[in-house]
Motif scaffolding. Sequence first.
Motif, PDB file in Angstrom:
ATOM      1  N   ARG A 184     128.084  77.791  31.256  1.00  0.00           N
ATOM      2  CA  ARG A 184     129.169  78.615  31.769  1.00  0.00           C
ATOM      3  C   ARG A 184     129.242  78.479  33.277  1.00  0.00           C
ATOM      4  O   ARG A 184     128.201  78.462  33.958  1.00  0.00           O
ATOM      5  CB  ARG A 184     128.943  80.095  31.408  1.00  0.00           C
ATOM      6  N   ILE A 185     130.486  78.397  33.790  1.00  0.00           N
ATOM      7  CA  ILE A 185     130.726  78.437  35.223  1.00  0.00           C
ATOM      8  C   ILE A 185     131.894  79.382  35.450  1.00  0.00           C
ATOM      9  O   ILE A 185     132.620  79.746  34.521  1.00  0.00           O
ATOM     10  CB  ILE A 185     131.017  77.041  35.823  1.00  0.00           C
ATOM     11  N   GLY A 186     132.069  79.767  36.701  1.00  0.00           N
ATOM     12  CA  GLY A 186     133.163  80.689  36.967  1.00  0.00           C
ATOM     13  C   GLY A 186     133.570  80.691  38.420  1.00  0.00           C
ATOM     14  O   GLY A 186     132.816  80.248  39.299  1.00  0.00           O
ATOM     15  N   ILE A 187     134.793  81.213  38.695  1.00  0.00           N
ATOM     16  CA  ILE A 187     135.297  81.380  40.047  1.00  0.00           C
ATOM     17  C   ILE A 187     136.006  82.725  40.089  1.00  0.00           C
ATOM     18  O   ILE A 187     136.716  83.108  39.151  1.00  0.00           O
ATOM     19  CB  ILE A 187     136.223  80.219  40.463  1.00  0.00           C
ATOM     20  N   ALA A 188     135.750  83.463  41.159  1.00  0.00           N
ATOM     21  CA  ALA A 188     136.333  84.803  41.281  1.00  0.00           C
ATOM     22  C   ALA A 188     136.665  85.073  42.738  1.00  0.00           C
ATOM     23  O   ALA A 188     136.071  84.484  43.650  1.00  0.00           O
ATOM     24  CB  ALA A 188     135.354  85.843  40.756  1.00  0.00           C
ATOM     25  N   THR A 189     137.632  85.956  42.949  1.00  0.00           N
ATOM     26  CA  THR A 189     137.993  86.379  44.308  1.00  0.00           C
ATOM     27  C   THR A 189     137.939  87.889  44.386  1.00  0.00           C
ATOM     28  O   THR A 189     138.133  88.595  43.389  1.00  0.00           O
ATOM     29  CB  THR A 189     139.400  85.888  44.681  1.00  0.00           C
ATOM     30  N   ARG A 190     137.667  88.387  45.613  1.00  0.00           N
ATOM     31  CA  ARG A 190     137.650  89.826  45.830  1.00  0.00           C
ATOM     32  C   ARG A 190     137.804  90.090  47.321  1.00  0.00           C
ATOM     33  O   ARG A 190     137.510  89.207  48.161  1.00  0.00           O
ATOM     34  CB  ARG A 190     136.363  90.439  45.306  1.00  0.00           C
ATOM     35  N   LEU A 191     138.227  91.277  47.642  1.00  0.00           N
ATOM     36  CA  LEU A 191     138.352  91.704  49.034  1.00  0.00           C
ATOM     37  C   LEU A 191     136.976  92.109  49.523  1.00  0.00           C
ATOM     38  O   LEU A 191     136.215  92.783  48.809  1.00  0.00           O
ATOM     39  CB  LEU A 191     139.323  92.884  49.142  1.00  0.00           C
TER      40      LEU A 191
END
Length: 880
Positions: free
Chosen positions: A790-797
């Motif tokens: 599993r891999i992932g990419i996420a964004t957040r403030l």
Amino acid sequence: MSVLPDPNAPRVLVAERDPDRMDQLATLLEDSGYIVHKAYYVGDARDALRHQAFDLAVIDTQMVDRDQRPLANQMVEFNPLTWIAVVDERHSAPQSFLTRGAAAIVQRPFTPGVLLRHLENALSGQRMSLAGQPELPDEDGRTAHDELSRLLAQRLTEQQTLSKLARALSAVLDLDVLLTQVVDAAVSLSHAEEGLLLLPDEEDQALLIRAAKGLDTEMARNFRIKTQDSLAGSVYRSGRPVLVGDQGPQKVKTEYLVKSLLYVPLSIKGEIIGVLGVNNKYTDRTFSQHDLELLQDLAAHAAIAIENARLYEESVLRTRELTTLVEAGEAASSTLALDHVLATIADKLIGALDAGQCYIGEWAPDKPALRLLAVQYRALWRPTAGPQFGPVVEPVLERALFSRRPVLATLTAPARAPHTATLLPHRYAAESAIVIPLLTHEQPLGAIVLARIHETFTDEHVRTAQRELQQHARDLLNAFASSDARRHQDVLFAVARRMIAAAEADWLEIALWNAAQRQMSIALSCGGSIWLEEAKPMLALGDFPQVARALTAQTTISGLPKGDVQMLAELVGGQSILALPLIIKGETAGLVLLVDTLVRRDFSRREVELAQALVLQAANALDNARLYRDLELSLHELHRTQSRLVQTARLSAMGELAAAVAHQINNPLTTILGDTEMILADLPPDDANREPLEAVSRAGKRAHEVVRRLLAMARQRSGDEPLEPQDVNTTIRNTLMLAETHIRHGRIALAVELADDLPLVAGVHGQLEDVWLNLLLNARDAVAGHPEPRIGIATRLSSDRAGVEILVWDNGDGIPPNLHAQIFDPFFTTKPPGEGTGLGLHICQQIVRKCGGSISVQGDYNEGACFTVFLPVYPERGEP
């Protein structure tokens, strides 16, 4: 002006055929106050005896006349003159001269004191006879002549004993054996309970027992008498003997009392070199003047023999030291491999100084710790005095004892962390260990622990170690059953080295079971390890200020350990320590630490000087090896850089080719899309062909977008492109259009979590996509071949709302902490050759920094990796 002899002095005829001996005898007697008449031939002697009056004659029993008749056989003609027979050391029956009228017999070689005492005794006996005292028998029926004969026979036996001892001592060149023989002879001649031979320490401040008989072993080992304020010390300082008896208990040293004692100096050429003494601790017999004379004679012979043995020992030691220095120099110069040089130096230092442990550490003035480069053990401990296994090995040991069979253990990551609480091998970040229990009748005898520092064992290693142990178990048990295992250390370490070689181990320790304390105590430790690139075990210098001062001041630590040096000795399981700074080109580069695990001792001046010479050789060899290693690494890095530059050039060429291909594809795509749109415009909504044409249009637009992205990424940039407001989520979606299909094709789960309503960030148009593409492809490679990748990419403030954080993560092997700082270096890669350029993360870091942001990595080995990119919010117009 010459001094005239006393006319009333005793007149002595000396009949001696050898001119040199005649001169020696005449000088001795004249210096002692006798009037001497010399006779070199039998005729001269007989003529002098007929026409002159003598009080005494000293006759060489080998002197014969022309008819081969010994002069000694003719002395009966000159009765009642008292005479002394001087016999050769090879004479088979010297007692026969007593029946021929000799008053005493002196056997060569003899000391001057022996001859003078016999002369005095003989003259006294002569005067008694002339006084006409009757020889009346005593109550046992013995006359004075009988008693005199008994005493003469006893004295003769004693002189023969001394003569034989002198010959025996002159043939012994082993100093320890010689000293033991001297003490045995002193006890035998004086009929004493105890004997001891004391020699001064190097500082001449104390007398130490070098040989003893009748004393408790532990008492003898710790026997130390100051040269001041002690009976033995007064003998050593003044050169005068001491005889004490019938005066109550006498203090030899603190808390050691005897009833009678006799101490005489050992002197040669006017210099006092030691003290020979005898004690009676329990019996009431006191020593006599005759005992004193015998001990003085013995001391005279012993001093000469000791000096000869010392000279021989000195020459042997000097030869051995020179040989050690030459061999160490040749061994260190035979290779430029740093690990081999370190191992060779440590082994030579242990052998030269009879030490049990050697540590070689590197140090820099701005560092608070000593980082170990090499550790070598050839250590023994006395029963129950050795260290215990720590918490790393104890659980494995318990399993082995409980199961009564060998246990193979891979040590866990927390247990393998470098530990400064002790410097025993199982703390040196060992990867794995084999623990073999030693049992008899189901009861524990001990255990053998084999350790590998940098690699793991296999089951085959366990079987090999068992086979080797079965062959040598009897040798091990017999050696440890001895009261002094050090006597069998050659056997013990030979077996240990064979087991280490057979199991391909780095280290072996043997622990023995202490039934009283119900615990294992290490009795033997053999092996070593080298740390070059790996994380090194460290010794915090803040706990050992004396060691820190020795490093900064470039001084040596020797002598009995005290203070924090004593703490260090206890830390390493040692009794004595010698620490020498490792100086390279005038600068302190490290420390060499030598430890004796058996004996609490002062390292002698000679040992310190030898160690300093070896450490100087070590410094030069290490400097050369490091220079060679640096050159080797530089060449290797140069070759890697050249290959990467070639790869980069290839990638650049492929990029240009891809751009050309994309441009060529873009032209027919534009035609396809244009014609499709024109056809769709002319078709009514319910036309059967409308749906397929719309599918063609969608596919064409998708292909067109891919080509556009490819051309944008391949476009040459000047490097001074301005920062523009960028929507992070849009750049990520653009990247996923290129990479998502490829990622999912490898059956890798891709999680995308993009936060809504994120502010615009500062970035260069088209470059942020490069960052996301590199990180996603690296994550894909990290999980390849793993179950449930599993891999992932996420964004957040960000929490301070000053920017946007982008996280790219995977559930792969992770990145070891010691590589976190290196992964952003240009050309650094952990991928196999040919599968990576080492430029991706470096380029990502450059792009992020240009945007005013940062990039970091979290996660330890076997815990996956997570890259976090922070990009600052693009300032509103008018904001700074």
